[in-house]
Design a protein around this motif. Structure first.
Motif, PDB file in Angstrom:
ATOM      1  N   ASP A   1       0.848  -1.188   0.000  1.00  0.00           N
ATOM      2  CA  ASP A   1       0.000   0.000   0.000  1.00  0.00           C
ATOM      3  C   ASP A   1       0.889   1.244   0.000  1.00  0.00           C
ATOM      4  N   PHE A   2       0.854   2.005  -1.097  1.00  0.00           N
ATOM      5  CA  PHE A   2       1.700   3.200  -1.220  1.00  0.00           C
ATOM      6  C   PHE A   2       0.866   4.475  -1.121  1.00  0.00           C
ATOM      7  N   SER A   3      -0.334   4.383  -0.583  1.00  0.00           N
ATOM      8  CA  SER A   3      -1.187   5.572  -0.519  1.00  0.00           C
ATOM      9  C   SER A   3      -0.604   6.645   0.402  1.00  0.00           C
ATOM     10  N   SER A   4       0.124   6.230   1.443  1.00  0.00           N
ATOM     11  CA  SER A   4       0.697   7.218   2.352  1.00  0.00           C
ATOM     12  C   SER A   4       1.876   7.950   1.743  1.00  0.00           C
ATOM     13  N   PHE A   5       2.401   7.446   0.627  1.00  0.00           N
ATOM     14  CA  PHE A   5       3.534   8.096  -0.032  1.00  0.00           C
ATOM     15  C   PHE A   5       3.083   8.912  -1.247  1.00  0.00           C
ATOM     16  N   THR A   6       1.786   9.100  -1.413  1.00  0.00           N
ATOM     17  CA  THR A   6       1.244   9.790  -2.590  1.00  0.00           C
ATOM     18  C   THR A   6       0.893  11.228  -2.246  1.00  0.00           C
ATOM     19  N   HIS A   7       1.295  12.130  -3.120  1.00  0.00           N
ATOM     20  CA  HIS A   7       0.982  13.548  -2.951  1.00  0.00           C
ATOM     21  C   HIS A   7       0.625  14.132  -4.316  1.00  0.00           C
ATOM     22  N   LYS A   8      -0.634  14.533  -4.446  1.00  0.00           N
ATOM     23  CA  LYS A   8      -1.123  15.094  -5.713  1.00  0.00           C
ATOM     24  C   LYS A   8      -0.857  14.135  -6.875  1.00  0.00           C
TER      25      LYS A   8
END
Length: 336
Positions: free
Chosen positions: A321-328
Motif C-alpha cells: 500500500d503506497f497511498s501514504s507516499f502519494t501527494h497530488k
C-alpha cells in the motif's frame, strides 16, 4: 510644650481615623464623572475590586499588600494625595482583629473526636485483628539446612542403593548354582562366557556408532543394562538417534512469486524503477491494462507519475500500500 505636642498628635490621629477611605474615593470619582468600569480599566483590575475599595472591604483582596497597592494607584488616578489615605489604611489594619489563630487553638483542632483520626484508628485495629486470627492458621514449615543436606544426599545415593542390591542377588544366585551338578555349572559358565562376548561386541558396536564425527554420544553401561532388561537393543536406540527425520531433510520451500516487483496498471502511468545500485530497471509510460514485472537488487526506488493509474502493486508476492507516499497523484517510495 509637651502637652501641646501630645494634643496635636491626638488630633491628627483622630482626623486620620475618621477618614472614610471608601467614601472619599467614591465622592472624588463621581466628581470627576468616572464610572466604575473606567476606573477598573485604568487600574487593570476587576470591577469587583473597585467596589471593594469604595466599600472599605479590604479583606476581599488576596493580601494586604495587594489592597494597599491598589488603593495607592486609585488615589493617584483620582488626583488624591495617597500618603494620608495610606496612613488611614494602616491604622485601620492595626485596629483590626488578628486573623492568625494562636498555637494552642490550632493544636486543639486535632483530637480523638476527629473523623479522620477515628477512621485511621479503625483501619489499624482491623489490620491487627486480621493478622492475629489469620496468621496462626497458615501452615508454616521452616526447612533447616540439615534437612536440605539429607534430601540432597538421599537423591545422590539412590542409584548406589540399587547397585548394592545387585551383588546380594548375585550371591544368592551363586549359592543356588553351587548346588547344581558340575556338568550344569560348566554349561552355565560357557553360556555366560558367550553372553559376555556378545555384550562386549554390542558395546564395541555402540561405542563405534557413538563416536561418529568425534562426538561421544554413546550409552553408558547402566543405560545399556536397563535397555536390555526392558527387551530393547542398545544398538537400535543409537541407530534411531543417528537417523535424520524425513521432515527435516525435506527441500526448502520455494517462494510463491516469480518476480519481486509486480505492478498492474488500470490507466496510463509514467513509471520509473531503480535498484539498490541506482540502475534504472524501467523508465517510461505504461499503458492501461499492462503489467510490469521486475527483479533486481533490493531496495527498489519507485516513482509513479500518476498513482491512480496503478491498480495493484505487489512486492515479493504481497500487496504493498503506497497511498501514504502519494501527494497530488505523484508517488515516491522504496521497496525494502
Amino acid at each position: 510644650m509637651t502637652t501641646e505636642f501630645q494634643t496635636d498628635a491626638s488630633v491628627s490621629k483622630t482626623n486620620m481615623d475618621t477618614i472614610n477611605i471608601g467614601n472619599r474615593l467614591k465622592a472624588k470619582r463621581l466628581e470627576l464623572e468616572f464610572d466604575e468600569r473606567h476606573v477598573a480599566t485604568a487600574l487593570k483590575i476587576p470591577i469587583d475590586q473597585v467596589r471593594a475599595l469604595e466599600a472599605n472591604n479590604f479583606k476581599y483582596f488576596r493580601s494586604v499588600t495587594f489592597a494597599r497597592g491598589f488603593l495607592k494607584s486609585y488615589c493617584r488616578l483620582l488626583g488624591i494625595e495617597p500618603s494620608e489615605m495610606l496612613r488611614a489604611f494602616d491604622s485601620e489594619l492595626e485596629d483590626a482583629e488578628p486573623t492568625i489563630k494562636p498555637v494552642d487553638k490550632v493544636n486543639k483542632q486535632t483530637n480523638f473526636g476527629d473523623p479522620i483520626v477515628i477512621f485511621i484508628s479503625v483501619i489499624i485495629v482491623a489490620v491487627l485483628v486480621f493478622l492475629v486470627f489469620w496468621w496462626p492458621s497458615q501452615p508454616s514449615k521452616i526447612v533447616s539446612p540439615n534437612e536440605i543436606k539429607n534430601e540432597v544426599s538421599e537423591t545422590a545415593t539412590a542409584p548406589d542403593l540399587d547397585a548394592t542390591e545387585e551383588p546380594s542377588n548375585e550371591s544368592s544366585d551363586a549359592d543356588d548354582i553351587s548346588n547344581v551338578s558340575s556338568s550344569n555349572a560348566s554349561a552355565d559358565v560357557d553360556a555366560a562366557s558367550d553372553s559376555d562376548s556378545e555384550g562386549s561386541a554390542n558395546s564395541d558396536q555402540v561405542e563405534k556408532t557413538a563416536n561418529n564425527g568425534g562426538v561421544v554420544t554413546g550409552l553408558s553401561a547402566e543405560t545399556m543394562a536397563i535397555l536390555e532388561e526392558a527387551g530393547v537393543r542398545p544398538e537400535d536406540v543409537v541407530r534411531a538417534t543417528a537417523e535424520v527425520p524425513a521432515e527435516l531433510a525435506a527441500a526448502p520451500k520455494m517462494p510463491s512469486y516469480t518476480d519481486e516487483v509486480e505492478i498492474a496498471f488500470g490507466a496510463d502511468c509514467w513509471t520509473e524503477v531503480r535498484d539498490a545500485s541506482g540502475k534504472i530497471l524501467f523508465s517510461g509510460v505504461k499503458s492501461a491494462g499492462t503489467k510490469l514485472s521486475l527483479t533486481g537488487k533490493a531496495p527498489y526506488r519507485v516513482v509513479l507519475g500518476y498513482a491512480k493509474g496503478v491498480s495493484s502493486l505487489k512486492y515479493k508476492g504481497e500487496v504493498f500500500d503506497f497511498s501514504s507516499f502519494t501527494h497530488k497523484d505523484l508517488a515516491r517510495f522504496e521497496l525494502k
